[in-house]
Scaffold this motif. Structure first.
Motif, PDB file in Angstrom:
ATOM      1  N   HIS A 244       1.113   7.328 -11.211  1.00 36.67           N
ATOM      2  CA  HIS A 244       0.103   6.296 -11.442  1.00 36.67           C
ATOM      3  C   HIS A 244      -0.428   5.874 -10.074  1.00 36.67           C
ATOM      4  O   HIS A 244       0.333   5.397  -9.227  1.00 36.67           O
ATOM      5  N   VAL A 245      -1.720   6.055  -9.823  1.00 32.48           N
ATOM      6  CA  VAL A 245      -2.325   5.703  -8.538  1.00 32.48           C
ATOM      7  C   VAL A 245      -3.550   4.824  -8.797  1.00 32.48           C
ATOM      8  O   VAL A 245      -3.835   4.449  -9.925  1.00 32.48           O
ATOM      9  N   GLY A 246      -4.270   4.503  -7.739  1.00 30.45           N
ATOM     10  CA  GLY A 246      -5.457   3.670  -7.898  1.00 30.45           C
ATOM     11  C   GLY A 246      -5.124   2.192  -8.018  1.00 30.45           C
ATOM     12  O   GLY A 246      -3.965   1.778  -7.963  1.00 30.45           O
ATOM     13  N   SER A 247      -6.154   1.387  -8.214  1.00 29.82           N
ATOM     14  CA  SER A 247      -5.988  -0.065  -8.212  1.00 29.82           C
ATOM     15  C   SER A 247      -5.031  -0.574  -9.275  1.00 29.82           C
ATOM     16  O   SER A 247      -4.279  -1.527  -9.040  1.00 29.82           O
ATOM     17  N   THR A 248      -5.044   0.041 -10.459  1.00 23.85           N
ATOM     18  CA  THR A 248      -4.190  -0.464 -11.532  1.00 23.85           C
ATOM     19  C   THR A 248      -2.719  -0.140 -11.309  1.00 23.85           C
ATOM     20  O   THR A 248      -1.857  -0.627 -12.049  1.00 23.85           O
ATOM     21  N   SER A 249      -2.408   0.651 -10.283  1.00 21.02           N
ATOM     22  CA  SER A 249      -1.007   0.970  -9.987  1.00 21.02           C
ATOM     23  C   SER A 249      -0.379  -0.042  -9.035  1.00 21.02           C
ATOM     24  O   SER A 249       0.814   0.034  -8.737  1.00 21.02           O
ATOM     25  N   VAL A 250      -1.203  -0.997  -8.549  1.00 22.87           N
ATOM     26  CA  VAL A 250      -0.725  -2.005  -7.594  1.00 22.87           C
ATOM     27  C   VAL A 250      -0.704  -3.362  -8.285  1.00 22.87           C
ATOM     28  O   VAL A 250      -1.764  -3.902  -8.622  1.00 22.87           O
ATOM     29  N   PRO A 251       0.453  -3.943  -8.536  1.00 22.22           N
ATOM     30  CA  PRO A 251       0.531  -5.251  -9.209  1.00 22.22           C
ATOM     31  C   PRO A 251      -0.285  -6.316  -8.473  1.00 22.22           C
ATOM     32  O   PRO A 251      -0.214  -6.438  -7.252  1.00 22.22           O
ATOM     33  N   GLY A 252      -1.105  -7.024  -9.229  1.00 21.80           N
ATOM     34  CA  GLY A 252      -1.891  -8.112  -8.660  1.00 21.80           C
ATOM     35  C   GLY A 252      -3.218  -7.704  -8.067  1.00 21.80           C
ATOM     36  O   GLY A 252      -4.020  -8.571  -7.702  1.00 21.80           O
ATOM     37  N   LEU A 253      -3.480  -6.414  -7.966  1.00 24.49           N
ATOM     38  CA  LEU A 253      -4.745  -5.947  -7.399  1.00 24.49           C
ATOM     39  C   LEU A 253      -5.779  -5.836  -8.509  1.00 24.49           C
ATOM     40  O   LEU A 253      -5.612  -5.067  -9.454  1.00 24.49           O
ATOM     41  N   GLY A 254      -6.844  -6.606  -8.392  1.00 17.81           N
ATOM     42  CA  GLY A 254      -7.883  -6.551  -9.410  1.00 17.81           C
ATOM     43  C   GLY A 254      -8.650  -5.244  -9.359  1.00 17.81           C
ATOM     44  O   GLY A 254      -8.713  -4.584  -8.329  1.00 17.81           O
ATOM     45  N   GLY A 255      -9.238  -4.899 -10.468  1.00 19.94           N
ATOM     46  CA  GLY A 255     -10.012  -3.668 -10.512  1.00 19.94           C
ATOM     47  C   GLY A 255     -10.549  -3.409 -11.906  1.00 19.94           C
ATOM     48  O   GLY A 255     -10.301  -4.181 -12.842  1.00 19.94           O
ATOM     49  N   LYS A 256     -11.297  -2.332 -12.037  1.00 20.15           N
ATOM     50  CA  LYS A 256     -11.841  -1.950 -13.338  1.00 20.15           C
ATOM     51  C   LYS A 256     -10.713  -1.481 -14.248  1.00 20.15           C
ATOM     52  O   LYS A 256      -9.668  -1.018 -13.778  1.00 20.15           O
ATOM     53  N   PRO A 257     -10.903  -1.585 -15.572  1.00 26.44           N
ATOM     54  CA  PRO A 257      -9.864  -1.129 -16.514  1.00 26.44           C
ATOM     55  C   PRO A 257      -9.813   0.395 -16.599  1.00 26.44           C
ATOM     56  O   PRO A 257     -10.058   0.992 -17.651  1.00 26.44           O
ATOM     57  N   THR A 258      -9.503   1.012 -15.476  1.00 35.10           N
ATOM     58  CA  THR A 258      -9.407   2.470 -15.414  1.00 35.10           C
ATOM     59  C   THR A 258      -8.035   2.847 -14.876  1.00 35.10           C
ATOM     60  O   THR A 258      -7.660   2.430 -13.783  1.00 35.10           O
ATOM     61  N   ILE A 259      -7.301   3.619 -15.647  1.00 34.45           N
ATOM     62  CA  ILE A 259      -5.992   4.097 -15.220  1.00 34.45           C
ATOM     63  C   ILE A 259      -6.168   5.434 -14.522  1.00 34.45           C
ATOM     64  O   ILE A 259      -6.612   6.409 -15.138  1.00 34.45           O
ATOM     65  N   ASP A 260      -5.859   5.480 -13.228  1.00 37.77           N
ATOM     66  CA  ASP A 260      -5.937   6.729 -12.474  1.00 37.77           C
ATOM     67  C   ASP A 260      -4.571   7.402 -12.468  1.00 37.77           C
ATOM     68  O   ASP A 260      -3.570   6.778 -12.079  1.00 37.77           O
ATOM     69  N   MET A 261      -4.548   8.649 -12.886  1.00 36.83           N
ATOM     70  CA  MET A 261      -3.313   9.428 -12.917  1.00 36.83           C
ATOM     71  C   MET A 261      -3.464  10.641 -12.021  1.00 36.83           C
ATOM     72  O   MET A 261      -4.480  11.344 -12.077  1.00 36.83           O
ATOM     73  N   LEU A 262      -2.472  10.872 -11.187  1.00 32.80           N
ATOM     74  CA  LEU A 262      -2.464  12.017 -10.278  1.00 32.80           C
ATOM     75  C   LEU A 262      -1.496  13.046 -10.836  1.00 32.80           C
ATOM     76  O   LEU A 262      -0.292  12.797 -10.916  1.00 32.80           O
ATOM     77  N   ALA A 263      -2.040  14.186 -11.274  1.00 36.28           N
ATOM     78  CA  ALA A 263      -1.216  15.237 -11.872  1.00 36.28           C
ATOM     79  C   ALA A 263      -1.148  16.425 -10.931  1.00 36.28           C
ATOM     80  O   ALA A 263      -2.179  16.975 -10.528  1.00 36.28           O
ATOM     81  N   GLY A 264       0.054  16.800 -10.553  1.00 33.50           N
ATOM     82  CA  GLY A 264       0.235  17.875  -9.601  1.00 33.50           C
ATOM     83  C   GLY A 264       0.512  19.216 -10.254  1.00 33.50           C
ATOM     84  O   GLY A 264       1.353  19.323 -11.154  1.00 33.50           O
ATOM     85  N   VAL A 265      -0.216  20.241  -9.799  1.00 34.04           N
ATOM     86  CA  VAL A 265      -0.009  21.612 -10.266  1.00 34.04           C
ATOM     87  C   VAL A 265       0.140  22.510  -9.035  1.00 34.04           C
ATOM     88  O   VAL A 265      -0.054  22.073  -7.901  1.00 34.04           O
ATOM     89  N   ALA A 266       0.479  23.773  -9.267  1.00 35.36           N
ATOM     90  CA  ALA A 266       0.769  24.677  -8.149  1.00 35.36           C
ATOM     91  C   ALA A 266      -0.479  25.110  -7.393  1.00 35.36           C
ATOM     92  O   ALA A 266      -0.427  25.361  -6.182  1.00 35.36           O
ATOM     93  N   GLY A 267      -1.633  25.212  -8.081  1.00 37.80           N
ATOM     94  CA  GLY A 267      -2.834  25.697  -7.417  1.00 37.80           C
ATOM     95  C   GLY A 267      -4.039  25.637  -8.332  1.00 37.80           C
ATOM     96  O   GLY A 267      -3.962  25.164  -9.476  1.00 37.80           O
ATOM     97  N   ARG A 268      -5.173  26.164  -7.851  1.00 43.19           N
ATOM     98  CA  ARG A 268      -6.413  26.091  -8.625  1.00 43.19           C
ATOM     99  C   ARG A 268      -6.341  26.889  -9.919  1.00 43.19           C
ATOM    100  O   ARG A 268      -6.876  26.454 -10.953  1.00 43.19           O
ATOM    101  N   ASN A 269      -5.697  28.037  -9.900  1.00 40.83           N
ATOM    102  CA  ASN A 269      -5.598  28.826 -11.133  1.00 40.83           C
ATOM    103  C   ASN A 269      -4.900  28.042 -12.230  1.00 40.83           C
ATOM    104  O   ASN A 269      -5.303  28.071 -13.400  1.00 40.83           O
ATOM    105  N   GLU A 270      -3.834  27.345 -11.847  1.00 44.11           N
ATOM    106  CA  GLU A 270      -3.098  26.538 -12.833  1.00 44.11           C
ATOM    107  C   GLU A 270      -3.955  25.373 -13.322  1.00 44.11           C
ATOM    108  O   GLU A 270      -3.914  25.021 -14.507  1.00 44.11           O
ATOM    109  N   ALA A 271      -4.758  24.791 -12.419  1.00 45.76           N
ATOM    110  CA  ALA A 271      -5.643  23.692 -12.814  1.00 45.76           C
ATOM    111  C   ALA A 271      -6.682  24.174 -13.814  1.00 45.76           C
ATOM    112  O   ALA A 271      -6.945  23.522 -14.830  1.00 45.76           O
ATOM    113  N   ASP A 272      -7.265  25.348 -13.538  1.00 49.84           N
ATOM    114  CA  ASP A 272      -8.264  25.906 -14.464  1.00 49.84           C
ATOM    115  C   ASP A 272      -7.641  26.212 -15.828  1.00 49.84           C
ATOM    116  O   ASP A 272      -8.259  25.984 -16.875  1.00 49.84           O
ATOM    117  N   ALA A 273      -6.420  26.703 -15.797  1.00 46.00           N
ATOM    118  CA  ALA A 273      -5.780  27.143 -17.039  1.00 46.00           C
ATOM    119  C   ALA A 273      -5.468  25.994 -17.996  1.00 46.00           C
ATOM    120  O   ALA A 273      -5.412  26.206 -19.211  1.00 46.00           O
TER     121      ALA A 273
END
Length: 266
Positions: free
Chosen positions: A25-54
Motif C-alpha cells: 500500500h503506497v501513496g497518500s492513503t498509506s500514510v495515517p493522517g495524510l489527507g488526499g483523494k479517495p484513491t488507494i494506490d497499490m504497488l504490485a511487484g513482478v519479475a519483468g515486463r513480460n510478466e506484467a503484460d501476461a
C-alpha cells in the motif's frame, strides 16, 4: 484506507497468482493522517515486463481496465485504474519487484509515516499544487518531484542546512577539482551574513556532497524588479549525481524562499 487496501489486495493476489512477488500500500492513503483523494494506490511487484503484460487479462477480469503504460521508467510498467464505487478508486502500479522504483515508493511512504511534520508539509504542498494545476495531472505530478526527492535524500541520510563559517573550507576542499576557490565560498558566506544570498549545503555522513545558493537580489532584471530571488550555482559531486540530491537542494532552496515570504523563485 488500510482496510480498503487489505480487502482489494485479495482479488489482486488471486489474479496475479505466482507472478506476484510482493504487494504494498503506497501513496497518500498509506500514510495515517495524510489527507488526499479517495484513491488507494497499490504497488504490485513482478519479475519483468513480460510478466506484467501476461497478467493484464486477469486484472481486466476483476475490473482493472483503465490501463496506462509508463514508458518513461524502465521499472514501472503500467498504472491500471479501477473504480470502487462511491468515488473510491484503485490504482494498481505494476513494477519490477525490488527495483529502484519499488524501493523509492516504500522509502517515501515509511519516512512520512514517522515524520508527521513532513507529512503535513506534503499535504499542504499537494493542496497548493492541486489548486494551481486543477486538471493538469502531469504538471501536478511533476511539481511534486522536488519534495519527493527531498524526502528520499533525507531518508538516505542526506542533511541540507544553511552554510556555517566552518563549512566554507570543507566545501572548497570538495569542489577544488572543479576549479572553485576558497575565496568564492568565503564571499558566499559573507553575502549570506548580509542577507544577500543563502547557501544550502548537502552532507552525507558528514561529508559535503553538494550545495546550492539562493540570491536575494537576482541578476535578471525581470526577477529583480519583482523581488523574486534566484536559485544559482547548484553543484553535486560526480559520485553522488543522479541520486536526486540536486533536486532535493533545489526544493530546499524553494522551501527557504517560501519561508521568507517570497511568492515565487527564479
Amino acid at each position: 484506507w488500510p482496510e480498503w487496501f487489505d480487502e482489494e489486495s485479495v482479488p489482486v493476489r488471486a489474479a496475479l497468482g505466482r507472478s506476484l512477488l510482493g504487494i504494498e500500500h503506497v501513496g497518500s492513503t498509506s500514510v495515517p493522517g495524510l489527507g488526499g483523494k479517495p484513491t488507494i494506490d497499490m504497488l504490485a511487484g513482478v519479475a519483468g515486463r513480460n510478466e506484467a503484460d501476461a497478467v493484464l487479462p486477469a486484472l481486466a477480469a476483476i475490473g482493472y481496465t483503465d490501463v496506462t503504460p509508463e514508458p518513461e521508467d524502465p521499472d514501472w510498467y503500467y498504472c491500471i485504474g479501477k473504480g470502487g464505487g462511491a468515488a473510491l478508486r484503485f490504482h494498481l502500479h505494476l513494477a519490477r519487484h525490488d527495483s529502484g522504483f519499488w524501493y523509492r515508493h516504500i522509502v517515501f511512504r515509511d519516512f512520512l509515516r514517522v515524520n508527521p511534520a513532513a507529512s503535513e508539509e506534503y499535504f499542504e504542498l499537494k493542496k497548493s499544487l492541486a489548486a494551481r494545476f486543477l486538471d493538469e495531472r502531469m504538471r501536478y505530478c511533476t511539481a511534486k518531484t522536488g519534495f519527493i526527492r527531498w524526502v528520499e535524500a533525507r531518508a538516505a541520510g542526506v542533511s541540507i542546512a544553511l552554510m556555517t563559517e566552518s563549512d566554507t573550507a570543507a566545501v572548497a576542499r570538495v569542489f577544488e577539482r572543479w576549479h572553485k576557490t576558497a575565496r568564492q565560498y568565503e564571499d558566499y558566506f559573507a553575502q549570506q551574513r548580509r542577507g544577500e544570498r543563502a547557501v544550502l549545503v548537502a552532507r552525507l555522513a558528514e561529508e559535503v556532497v553538494g550545495y546550492v545558493t539562493l540570491q536575494t537580489t537576482s541578476g535578471y532584471a525581470a526577477f529583480r524588479e519583482q523581488g523574486i530571488p534566484e536559485i544559482a550555482d547548484l553543484n553535486v559531486i560526480n559520485e553522488h549525481q543522479r541520486k536526486g540530491i540536486g533536486s532535493a537542494l533545489v526544493y530546499a532552496a524553494e522551501r527557504l524562499a517560501r519561508q521568507r515570504r517570497h511568492a515565487a523563485v527564479g
